[in-house]
Write a protein that holds these residues in place. Structure first.
Motif, PDB file in Angstrom:
ATOM      1  N   VAL A 459      -7.859  -6.721   7.360  1.00 10.72           N
ATOM      2  CA  VAL A 459      -7.156  -7.252   6.205  1.00 10.72           C
ATOM      3  C   VAL A 459      -8.064  -7.237   4.971  1.00 10.72           C
ATOM      4  CG1 VAL A 459      -7.790  -9.642   6.746  1.00 10.72           C
ATOM      5  CG2 VAL A 459      -5.774  -9.172   5.340  1.00 10.72           C
ATOM      6  N   ILE A 460      -7.518  -6.754   3.863  1.00 10.73           N
ATOM      7  CA  ILE A 460      -8.239  -6.736   2.579  1.00 10.73           C
ATOM      8  C   ILE A 460      -7.794  -7.974   1.807  1.00 10.73           C
ATOM      9  CG2 ILE A 460      -8.608  -5.466   0.423  1.00 10.73           C
ATOM     10  CD1 ILE A 460      -7.690  -2.925   1.998  1.00 10.73           C
ATOM     11  N   ILE A 461      -8.738  -8.810   1.424  1.00 13.53           N
ATOM     12  CA  ILE A 461      -8.403 -10.030   0.696  1.00 13.53           C
ATOM     13  C   ILE A 461      -8.799  -9.827  -0.766  1.00 13.53           C
ATOM     14  CG2 ILE A 461      -8.711 -12.513   0.532  1.00 13.53           C
ATOM     15  CD1 ILE A 461      -9.440 -12.525   3.493  1.00 13.53           C
ATOM     16  N   ARG A 462      -7.806  -9.535  -1.587  1.00 16.62           N
ATOM     17  CA  ARG A 462      -8.024  -9.312  -3.028  1.00 16.62           C
ATOM     18  C   ARG A 462      -7.611 -10.584  -3.749  1.00 16.62           C
ATOM     19  NH1 ARG A 462      -5.375  -7.862  -7.696  1.00 16.62           N
ATOM     20  NH2 ARG A 462      -6.477  -6.382  -9.063  1.00 16.62           N
ATOM     21  N   GLY A 463      -8.594 -11.319  -4.234  1.00 14.36           N
ATOM     22  CA  GLY A 463      -8.297 -12.625  -4.794  1.00 14.36           C
ATOM     23  C   GLY A 463      -7.780 -13.520  -3.692  1.00 14.36           C
ATOM     24  N   SER A 464      -6.522 -13.935  -3.798  1.00 19.18           N
ATOM     25  CA  SER A 464      -5.904 -14.737  -2.739  1.00 19.18           C
ATOM     26  C   SER A 464      -4.814 -13.965  -2.003  1.00 19.18           C
ATOM     27  CB  SER A 464      -5.294 -16.013  -3.344  1.00 19.18           C
ATOM     28  OG  SER A 464      -4.312 -15.668  -4.315  1.00 19.18           O
ATOM     29  N   ASP A 465      -4.713 -12.667  -2.286  1.00 22.05           N
ATOM     30  CA  ASP A 465      -3.671 -11.840  -1.680  1.00 22.05           C
ATOM     31  C   ASP A 465      -4.207 -11.066  -0.485  1.00 22.05           C
ATOM     32  OD1 ASP A 465      -1.524 -12.354  -3.588  1.00 22.05           O
ATOM     33  OD2 ASP A 465      -2.753 -11.240  -5.029  1.00 22.05           O
ATOM     34  N   ASN A 466      -3.465 -11.109   0.628  1.00 18.36           N
ATOM     35  CA  ASN A 466      -3.827 -10.335   1.820  1.00 18.36           C
ATOM     36  C   ASN A 466      -3.115  -8.985   1.788  1.00 18.36           C
ATOM     37  OD1 ASN A 466      -5.294 -12.508   2.651  1.00 18.36           O
ATOM     38  ND2 ASN A 466      -3.979 -13.067   4.352  1.00 18.36           N
ATOM     39  N   ILE A 467      -3.886  -7.927   1.980  1.00 14.86           N
ATOM     40  CA  ILE A 467      -3.353  -6.564   1.966  1.00 14.86           C
ATOM     41  C   ILE A 467      -3.777  -5.885   3.254  1.00 14.86           C
ATOM     42  CG2 ILE A 467      -3.302  -4.354   0.734  1.00 14.86           C
ATOM     43  CD1 ILE A 467      -4.341  -5.916  -1.754  1.00 14.86           C
ATOM     44  N   PHE A 468      -2.822  -5.337   3.988  1.00 14.76           N
ATOM     45  CA  PHE A 468      -3.149  -4.638   5.228  1.00 14.76           C
ATOM     46  C   PHE A 468      -3.192  -3.135   4.977  1.00 14.76           C
ATOM     47  CE2 PHE A 468      -1.772  -8.717   6.785  1.00 14.76           C
ATOM     48  CZ  PHE A 468      -2.670  -8.958   7.818  1.00 14.76           C
ATOM     49  N   PRO A 469      -4.329  -2.502   5.296  1.00 10.94           N
ATOM     50  CA  PRO A 469      -4.469  -1.057   5.061  1.00 10.94           C
ATOM     51  C   PRO A 469      -3.323  -0.242   5.614  1.00 10.94           C
ATOM     52  CG  PRO A 469      -6.571  -1.988   5.722  1.00 10.94           C
ATOM     53  CD  PRO A 469      -5.547  -3.075   5.891  1.00 10.94           C
ATOM     54  N   ARG A 470      -2.794  -0.643   6.767  1.00  9.28           N
ATOM     55  CA  ARG A 470      -1.705   0.104   7.381  1.00  9.28           C
ATOM     56  C   ARG A 470      -0.499   0.186   6.455  1.00  9.28           C
ATOM     57  NH1 ARG A 470      -0.630   4.100  10.705  1.00  9.28           N
ATOM     58  NH2 ARG A 470       1.449   3.943  11.583  1.00  9.28           N
ATOM     59  N   GLU A 471      -0.193  -0.919   5.773  1.00  7.09           N
ATOM     60  CA  GLU A 471       0.949  -0.941   4.863  1.00  7.09           C
ATOM     61  C   GLU A 471       0.723  -0.005   3.683  1.00  7.09           C
ATOM     62  OE1 GLU A 471       2.121  -5.629   5.766  1.00  7.09           O
ATOM     63  OE2 GLU A 471       1.018  -5.075   3.950  1.00  7.09           O
ATOM     64  N   VAL A 472      -0.500   0.018   3.174  1.00 10.45           N
ATOM     65  CA  VAL A 472      -0.844   0.911   2.059  1.00 10.45           C
ATOM     66  C   VAL A 472      -0.715   2.370   2.489  1.00 10.45           C
ATOM     67  CG1 VAL A 472      -2.670   1.592   0.451  1.00 10.45           C
ATOM     68  CG2 VAL A 472      -2.392  -0.819   1.067  1.00 10.45           C
ATOM     69  N   GLU A 473      -1.212   2.670   3.675  1.00 12.20           N
ATOM     70  CA  GLU A 473      -1.169   4.045   4.184  1.00 12.20           C
ATOM     71  C   GLU A 473       0.271   4.517   4.373  1.00 12.20           C
ATOM     72  OE1 GLU A 473      -5.415   3.527   6.587  1.00 12.20           O
ATOM     73  OE2 GLU A 473      -3.512   3.514   7.666  1.00 12.20           O
ATOM     74  N   GLU A 474       1.110   3.653   4.928  1.00 11.21           N
ATOM     75  CA  GLU A 474       2.505   4.033   5.162  1.00 11.21           C
ATOM     76  C   GLU A 474       3.231   4.297   3.847  1.00 11.21           C
ATOM     77  OE1 GLU A 474       4.226   1.021   7.604  1.00 11.21           O
ATOM     78  OE2 GLU A 474       3.590   1.997   9.473  1.00 11.21           O
TER      79      GLU A 474
END
Length: 586
Positions: A459-474
């Motif tokens: 999980v990438i934590i940008r500020g207070s937002d959680n971002i999952f690489p898998r979602e970005v890739e899709e």
């Protein structure tokens, strides 16, 4: 289930737990006994074809060859339970050694053929291998680790760096100081020695360890996952039944390296169960040779990783050929997106697309079955394998309701016995109750189908937002010019982390960073738009053939734009007096 529906009326939520009963009982057999069974069941049918070596063996010939090598190992002084290592690309000797070691009661550690000196040193030291069998090309590499080899008598190596290693065996015709040739080891076998090997099969316990596969090492040095005969035989039986329910498949094209657990179980051992010949088109993956071989050898089953299938699709389109032989494609190693899956099915003219989800620590966890719909095959990793338990838990280890994301835990016969000589890591990975923590974030539905949505630690934590690489890739894979994408987090002086993606473009495409960022506008939240977009013709791979995001991230940390942006931010924040810039950007 009546229990869950009745409780649902009282407000209970169905837990994310599933166990599917198997249609056949588990077998109490060893890999060596499986070789015997296949030789008797399939006899003169082809078992192994190495196209580039010009070798063809029947099942009876495989047993005979394996027993000669096993007897040769015993003549070298190896005994039941001893550890040996194997390093080399897909080949006759790689296939043979796996079965010969099992017949001799040895434990075989499979080292990735692309390893460099530090990696080979670690792998051999980790397991304390007494013997290393490798291709002739590896002699300089071994010599760099054990210079004493050059002045040693074969079988009597005394190495300061590798104190357990006494014997080097080379597959090839070129003799080297301090090493045996594989063909000479086979010649050491006597008729009495071969008889002892055949008598030995009843004395090896199915619960004994047989194979070691190294993990990818994304969180450090590769760990050595130990697989028992019982796990290997039963997992491969289930896989063969799933891939070949009508027993119509007779040849499988093995493109992934045999050092991987996927090739060991889906290729070599599944072939013994179902009479499916293992076909090696080349030592290393080559899409042109794969295409030629699958047609000429009439291979109806394909085994490969997502990157291999992407290359196959590109090459088929480039050559303008129409494939007639492939029917089933097993895809393993990592999760493939729906967009890529549908393109693979279309271009390769497949009847079935079979995603397999597992790890070096255990296979299979989930697999798409012949009864699954196309949507289930391309949108999930399939259903839970038979006779294992799966559950999804939160950060405290408590089961979450069906349809809720959480960490996947597995329990059952398919799991490793543990990490070799690493009790601490084993306890971290497998609970006291026998549950293996996969580290994968998944969603399980009521029918046992699984969708992987990311890695717990990714999980990438940008500020207070959680971002999952898998979602970005899709998301980026929905762009018509993107062939493949890898996303990961990089440090940022302001946001703590930012998103970085590397893009592989489709042949003939010309897109740039600006165009891709414009493509994101209005489709994803601004905080999910990557700060950095880079392009690559290929992605680096780790020791088990997976994309090495760790290396990609390390390399990116030297990127000029990345360094300038963060230096400007830190100079402004610290008024030019920051002495720990490199520590912040790790």
């Amino acid at each position: 289930m009546a229990y869950y529906s009745r409780l649902a009326a009282l407000g209970y939520k169905r837990p994310s737990y599933h166990r599917r009963p198997g249609s056949e009982p588990l077998l109490a057999l060893t890999v060596g006994q499986l070789v015997d069974w296949a030789a008797e069941e399939y006899g003169h049918r082809e078992a192994m074809v190495s196209v580039y070596e010009g070798t063809r063996w029947t099942y009876q010939e495989v047993r005979d060859q394996a027993d000669r090598l096993a007897a040769g190992f015993r003549e070298l002084g190896l005994a039941v339970g001893d550890m040996i290592a194997l390093c080399g690309y897909n080949s006759t000797y790689h296939y043979l050694t796996a079965l010969a070691a099992a017949r001799a009661g040895l434990l075989l550690a499979k080292v990735d053929p692309s390893c460099q000196a530090p990696e080979l040193l670690h792998c051999l030291r980790k397991v304390g291998a007494r013997l290393l069998l490798a291709g002739n090309d590896y002699y300089p590499l071994v010599l760099s680790l054990a210079p004493e080899l050059e002045h040693s008598v074969p079988g009597q190596l005394f190495s300061e760096a590798l104190p357990s290693l006494t014997t080097l065996v080379l597959a090839g015709d070129q003799s080297q100081p301090g090493a045996y040739l594989l063909k000479d080891v086979q010649k050491m076998a006597t008729s009495d020695g071969i008889k002892r090997i055949r008598d030995l099969q009843e004395c090896i316990d199915p619960d004994n360890a047989v194979f070691i596969h190294y993990t990818s090492g994304t969180t450090g040095s590769p760990k050595a996952a130990v697989l028992s005969h019982h796990s290997a035989v039963n997992a491969s039986k289930f896989l063969e039944r799933c891939l070949n329910p009508e027993r119509k498949i007779h040849k499988s094209l093995v493109q992934m390296q045999c050092c991987h657990v996927g090739a060991t179980l889906n290729g070599v051992l599944a072939g013994l169960h179902g009479g499916i010949a293992v076909v090696f088109p080349s030592a290393k993956f080559d899409p042109c040779l794969s295409i030629t071989t699958m047609e000429e050898e009439r291979c109806s089953l394909l085994l490969g990783t997502p990157a291999m299938y992407v290359d196959l699709v590109n090459k088929v389109q480039e050559l303008g050929v129409t494939l007639t032989q492939p029917q089933v494609a097993l895809i393993t190693g990592t999760i493939v997106s729906e967009v890529i899956a549908r393109q693979i099915i279309k271009v390769l003219h497949l009847k079935r697309f079979v995603p397999l989800y597992g790890m070096s620590e255990g296979v299979p966890f989930f697999i798409s079955g012949p009864e699954d719909t196309l949507e289930q095959s391309v949108q999930t990793t399939g259903r839970a394998a038979a006779d294992i338990e799966v559950k999804v838990v939160d950060s405290s280890g408590t089961m979450v309701p069906v349809g809720t994301p959480g960490e996947l835990w597995i329990r059952g016969y398919c799991l490793m016995r543990g990490y070799w000589n690493d009790e601490e890591k084993t306890k971290e990975t497998i609970t006291k109750d026998g549950w293996l923590k996969t580290g994968d974030r998944v969603i399980l539905d009521e029918d046992g189908f699984c969708k992987v949505v990311g890695r717990i630690k990714d999980v990438i934590i940008r500020g207070s937002d959680n971002i999952f690489p898998r979602e970005v890739e899709e998301f980026f894979l929905t762009h018509p010019d993107v062939a493949d994408v890898q996303a990961f987090g990089v440090p940022d002086a302001r946001w703590t982390e930012e998103v970085c993606v590397y893009i592989r473009q489709k042949p003939g495409s010309k897109i740039d960073e600006r165009q891709l960022k414009s493509y994101c506008k209005g489709k994803v939240a601004d905080f999910r738009i990557p700060r950095y977009i880079r392009f690559a013709t290929e992605f680096p791979q780790n020791m088990v053939g997976k994309v090495d995001k760790k290396k990609m991230r390390q390399d990116f940390l030297q990127d000029n734009e990345f360094l300038k942006n963060n230096e400007a931010l830190m100079n402004k924040f610290f008024e030019g007096n920051c002495d720990n810039k490199q520590n912040i950007l790790q």
